[in-house]
Design a protein around this motif. Structure first.
Motif, PDB file in Angstrom:
ATOM      1  N   UNK A 301       0.812  -1.510   0.030  1.00 51.04           N
ATOM      2  CA  UNK A 301      -0.067  -0.073   0.122  1.00 51.04           C
ATOM      3  C   UNK A 301       0.809   1.327  -0.024  1.00 51.04           C
ATOM      4  N   UNK A 302       2.009   1.046   0.273  1.00 50.06           N
ATOM      5  CA  UNK A 302       2.937   2.140   0.188  1.00 50.06           C
ATOM      6  C   UNK A 302       4.282   2.115  -0.458  1.00 50.06           C
ATOM      7  N   UNK A 303       4.757   3.093  -1.050  1.00 50.54           N
ATOM      8  CA  UNK A 303       6.145   2.751  -1.881  1.00 50.54           C
ATOM      9  C   UNK A 303       7.258   1.920  -1.375  1.00 50.54           C
ATOM     10  N   UNK A 304       7.710   1.005  -1.915  1.00 51.27           N
ATOM     11  CA  UNK A 304       8.691   0.188  -1.473  1.00 51.27           C
ATOM     12  C   UNK A 304      10.063   1.122  -1.416  1.00 51.27           C
ATOM     13  N   UNK A 305      10.693   0.713  -0.345  1.00 52.28           N
ATOM     14  CA  UNK A 305      11.897   1.877  -0.315  1.00 52.28           C
ATOM     15  C   UNK A 305      13.115   1.243  -1.135  1.00 52.28           C
ATOM     16  N   UNK A 306      13.653   2.184  -2.060  1.00 50.88           N
ATOM     17  CA  UNK A 306      14.759   1.795  -2.750  1.00 50.88           C
ATOM     18  C   UNK A 306      16.065   1.415  -2.429  1.00 50.88           C
ATOM     19  N   UNK A 307      16.150   1.690  -0.854  1.00 50.22           N
ATOM     20  CA  UNK A 307      17.561   1.262  -0.319  1.00 50.22           C
ATOM     21  C   UNK A 307      17.989  -0.326  -0.065  1.00 50.22           C
ATOM     22  N   UNK A 308      17.128  -1.231  -0.758  1.00 52.37           N
ATOM     23  CA  UNK A 308      17.281  -2.507  -0.641  1.00 52.37           C
ATOM     24  C   UNK A 308      18.107  -3.056  -1.665  1.00 52.37           C
ATOM     25  N   UNK A 309      18.832  -4.142  -1.368  1.00 56.86           N
ATOM     26  CA  UNK A 309      19.986  -4.581  -2.350  1.00 56.86           C
ATOM     27  C   UNK A 309      19.244  -5.344  -3.198  1.00 56.86           C
ATOM     28  N   UNK A 310      18.352  -6.197  -2.914  1.00 49.30           N
ATOM     29  CA  UNK A 310      17.538  -7.321  -3.537  1.00 49.30           C
ATOM     30  C   UNK A 310      16.084  -7.232  -3.303  1.00 49.30           C
ATOM     31  N   UNK A 311      15.182  -7.583  -4.017  1.00 51.83           N
ATOM     32  CA  UNK A 311      13.876  -7.602  -4.003  1.00 51.83           C
ATOM     33  C   UNK A 311      13.189  -8.620  -4.573  1.00 51.83           C
ATOM     34  N   UNK A 312      12.479  -9.380  -4.069  1.00 51.79           N
ATOM     35  CA  UNK A 312      11.623 -10.622  -4.415  1.00 51.79           C
ATOM     36  C   UNK A 312      10.019 -10.399  -4.502  1.00 51.79           C
ATOM     37  N   UNK A 313       9.580 -10.336  -5.811  1.00 48.08           N
ATOM     38  CA  UNK A 313       8.187 -10.079  -5.845  1.00 48.08           C
ATOM     39  C   UNK A 313       7.536 -11.481  -6.279  1.00 48.08           C
ATOM     40  N   UNK A 314       6.660 -11.890  -5.603  1.00 42.55           N
ATOM     41  CA  UNK A 314       5.862 -13.063  -5.880  1.00 42.55           C
ATOM     42  C   UNK A 314       4.791 -12.883  -6.734  1.00 42.55           C
ATOM     43  N   UNK A 315       4.353 -13.444  -7.773  1.00 42.50           N
ATOM     44  CA  UNK A 315       3.176 -13.274  -8.714  1.00 42.50           C
ATOM     45  C   UNK A 315       2.550 -14.602  -8.749  1.00 42.50           C
ATOM     46  N   UNK A 316       1.088 -14.176  -8.708  1.00 41.14           N
ATOM     47  CA  UNK A 316       0.093 -15.221  -9.019  1.00 41.14           C
ATOM     48  C   UNK A 316      -0.512 -15.173 -10.184  1.00 41.14           C
ATOM     49  N   UNK A 317      -1.077 -16.151 -10.788  1.00 42.17           N
ATOM     50  CA  UNK A 317      -1.727 -16.346 -12.196  1.00 42.17           C
ATOM     51  C   UNK A 317      -2.855 -15.505 -12.061  1.00 42.17           C
ATOM     52  N   UNK A 318      -3.015 -14.565 -13.220  1.00 45.41           N
ATOM     53  CA  UNK A 318      -4.343 -13.760 -13.314  1.00 45.41           C
ATOM     54  C   UNK A 318      -5.136 -14.490 -14.039  1.00 45.41           C
ATOM     55  N   UNK A 319      -6.476 -14.499 -13.587  1.00 50.58           N
ATOM     56  CA  UNK A 319      -7.584 -15.140 -14.534  1.00 50.58           C
ATOM     57  C   UNK A 319      -7.685 -14.907 -16.108  1.00 50.58           C
ATOM     58  N   UNK A 320      -7.930 -15.701 -16.747  1.00 48.97           N
ATOM     59  CA  UNK A 320      -8.061 -15.544 -18.194  1.00 48.97           C
ATOM     60  C   UNK A 320      -9.378 -15.176 -18.561  1.00 48.97           C
ATOM     61  N   UNK A 321      -9.517 -13.910 -18.961  1.00 45.79           N
ATOM     62  CA  UNK A 321     -10.564 -13.402 -19.570  1.00 45.79           C
ATOM     63  C   UNK A 321     -11.657 -13.975 -20.326  1.00 45.79           C
ATOM     64  N   UNK A 322     -10.721 -14.580 -21.348  1.00 47.27           N
ATOM     65  CA  UNK A 322     -11.580 -15.101 -22.514  1.00 47.27           C
ATOM     66  C   UNK A 322     -12.512 -16.166 -21.991  1.00 47.27           C
ATOM     67  N   UNK A 323     -11.840 -17.019 -20.814  1.00 46.45           N
ATOM     68  CA  UNK A 323     -12.382 -18.083 -20.493  1.00 46.45           C
ATOM     69  C   UNK A 323     -13.822 -18.080 -19.795  1.00 46.45           C
ATOM     70  N   UNK A 324     -13.960 -16.788 -19.489  1.00 51.43           N
ATOM     71  CA  UNK A 324     -15.379 -16.347 -18.711  1.00 51.43           C
ATOM     72  C   UNK A 324     -16.635 -16.076 -20.000  1.00 51.43           C
ATOM     73  N   UNK A 325     -16.247 -15.856 -21.224  1.00 55.11           N
ATOM     74  CA  UNK A 325     -17.254 -15.402 -22.194  1.00 55.11           C
ATOM     75  C   UNK A 325     -18.209 -16.646 -22.469  1.00 55.11           C
ATOM     76  N   UNK A 326     -17.982 -17.718 -23.001  1.00 47.19           N
ATOM     77  CA  UNK A 326     -18.882 -18.750 -23.355  1.00 47.19           C
ATOM     78  C   UNK A 326     -19.441 -19.331 -22.004  1.00 47.19           C
ATOM     79  N   UNK A 327     -19.152 -19.214 -20.847  1.00 42.53           N
ATOM     80  CA  UNK A 327     -19.794 -19.553 -19.728  1.00 42.53           C
ATOM     81  C   UNK A 327     -21.043 -18.546 -19.587  1.00 42.53           C
ATOM     82  N   UNK A 328     -21.036 -17.155 -20.208  1.00 40.19           N
ATOM     83  CA  UNK A 328     -21.990 -16.306 -19.856  1.00 40.19           C
ATOM     84  C   UNK A 328     -22.948 -16.393 -21.165  1.00 40.19           C
ATOM     85  N   UNK A 329     -22.269 -16.440 -22.149  1.00 33.55           N
ATOM     86  CA  UNK A 329     -23.062 -16.317 -23.423  1.00 33.55           C
ATOM     87  C   UNK A 329     -22.479 -17.526 -24.629  1.00 33.55           C
ATOM     88  N   UNK A 330     -23.373 -18.529 -24.704  1.00 32.12           N
ATOM     89  CA  UNK A 330     -22.966 -19.892 -24.942  1.00 32.12           C
ATOM     90  C   UNK A 330     -22.787 -19.526 -26.866  1.00 32.12           C
TER      91      UNK A 330
END
Length: 414
Positions: A301-330
């Protein structure tokens, strides 16, 4: 896509392309002859402008007694031609390649006769003579009493001109050959310039542009998508008569006029907007956005300080938007995009077919955005894959690419 309005442009130009972009870049000369139907020419000029046209009026002396020239100036934003001067207005308007179309609305028996017999003693007849010689298309919308329309001399003039110019039939009402309604003239002009009845009034939902995913309030993960192909395709579909809703990420391209625009930033915002729109009925859904595949698991929620020598960012899979289409409108026609880098043609086709099956799409547009594409991103080569066929476009400008995509979508409608 319609050009941005300049600061010194006439205020009336605000309406240009407000209803569509079919006529963008088209210069149309509107010759208004001396008939009481002349008042409808103002409505016609505005309709043409609302679909992108640049309209210049040429008014006869008889018309100026009915309608002040300033009214045409107000309507079009362009100077009105009421007389020919040393500026050679007739040449500027109607010489070779100076305009795309000359419309005579309303067209009197007098104007018809002058064109048929090479008489050019008025601004309108001179513009028509020049346009006729330079082979600029001429559309004549006749208006007169029925007895005049049945006059053998008038019929002879029509017969002489019928294979040389185009006529839009008048309406026979109350003993008069009345000028066609402005909406009918607009429909004729749109069809002349490639209007597609197949896509007319079809409801299209599109996504385009990149998304950005926040690491912290000022740092993001994104991609280099400009949104150009999606914006051009939206414009192409609008030009073909479709009603387009565009869910647009932060791309570099200005979205087209004539579309409903929903601006989003992140993958989640695009997903939520898509789900919300899919509660309405759409005939066609096109997923052209380069939505992020991964998003930070825990953005700070706040800016990451720039004084760190290394930074690890963990990513998660984002949902595939296209997969929602035919579920709603066949039954909607679903068009997806698949981008890869530096693959062989066979590998790219395989990837597209896999996505076709996974998303239950009707068409997948695959392209390789690797080394060759990055040298000139204004050009592209696509492979269009459906259940039966594979079509390769070859390297073309994106403006040409979207026309190919449009034709393939039209085939699915038929």
């Amino acid at each position: 896509m319609a050009a941005k309005k300049k600061v010194n442009d006439h205020p009336s130009l605000d309406i240009v392309s407000s209803h569509g972009v079919e006529l963008t870049g088209k210069k149309i000369v509107l010759c208004v002859a001396g008939s009481v139907a002349a008042y409808k020419a103002i409505e016609l000029a505005r309709l043409l402008m609302r679909h992108g046209a640049d309209v210049t009026c040429v008014a006869s002396g008889a018309v100026t007694k009915l309608i002040q020239p300033d009214y045409f100036k107000w309507a079009t934003g362009n100077d009105v031609i009421t007389k020919l001067t040393g500026k050679l207005e007739h040449i500027k308007l109607a010489d070779y390649n100076q305009s795309d179309l000359v419309i005579v609305y309303p067209a009197t028996a007098n104007t018809l006769g002058k064109l048929a017999n090479g008489i050019d003693d008025t601004p309108i007849s001179t513009v028509l003579t020049v346009g006729f010689g330079s082979k600029i298309p001429i559309l004549m919308c006749l208006a007169m009493h029925e007895s005049m329309y049945d006059n053998s001399a008038v019929k002879k003039n029509i017969e002489f001109l019928k294979n040389k110019i185009q006529f839009l039939s008048p309406q026979m009402i109350e003993g008069k050959a009345k000028a066609p309604e402005p909406e009918d003239v607009l429909d004729f002009v749109l069809k002349k310039f490639g209007f597609s009845s197949t896509l007319q009034n079809k409801k299209v939902l599109m996504t385009a542009g990149p998304t950005i995913e926040y690491i912290d309030p000022v740092r993001v993960i994104t991609n280099l998508s400009s949104g150009k192909t999606g914006v051009l395709l939206a414009s192409e579909l609008i030009s073909a008569g479709a009603k387009v809703t565009l869910i647009y990420g932060p791309g570099n391209e200005e979205p087209p006029k004539g579309a409903k625009i929903i601006n989003v930033t992140t993958n989640k915002e695009m997903l939520d907007a898509t789900k919300k729109e899919l509660k309405k009925k759409y005939d066609i859904v096109i997923m052209a956005a380069a939505a992020s595949d991964y998003t930070p698991e825990k953005p700070t929620k706040s800016k990451i300080k720039s004084n760190k020598k290394a930074l690890t960012i963990r990513l998660k899979k984002a949902p595939k938007i296209i997969d929602q289409v035919k579920k709603s409108q066949k039954n909607t026609i679903l068009v997806g995009f698949k981008a890869e880098t530096n693959l062989s043609k066979s590998a790219l086709i395989k990837s597209a077919k896999t996505k076709l099956k996974e998303s239950n799409a009707d068409i997948i547009i695959a392209n390789d955005i690797g080394t060759k594409y990055q040298k000139n991103p204004n050009n592209n080569q696509i492979i269009i894959v459906d259940e039966k066929n594979t079509i390769t476009s070859g390297w073309k400008k994106k403006e040409k690419i979207v026309k190919i995509i449009r034709k393939e979508i039209e085939k699915k409608i038929r």
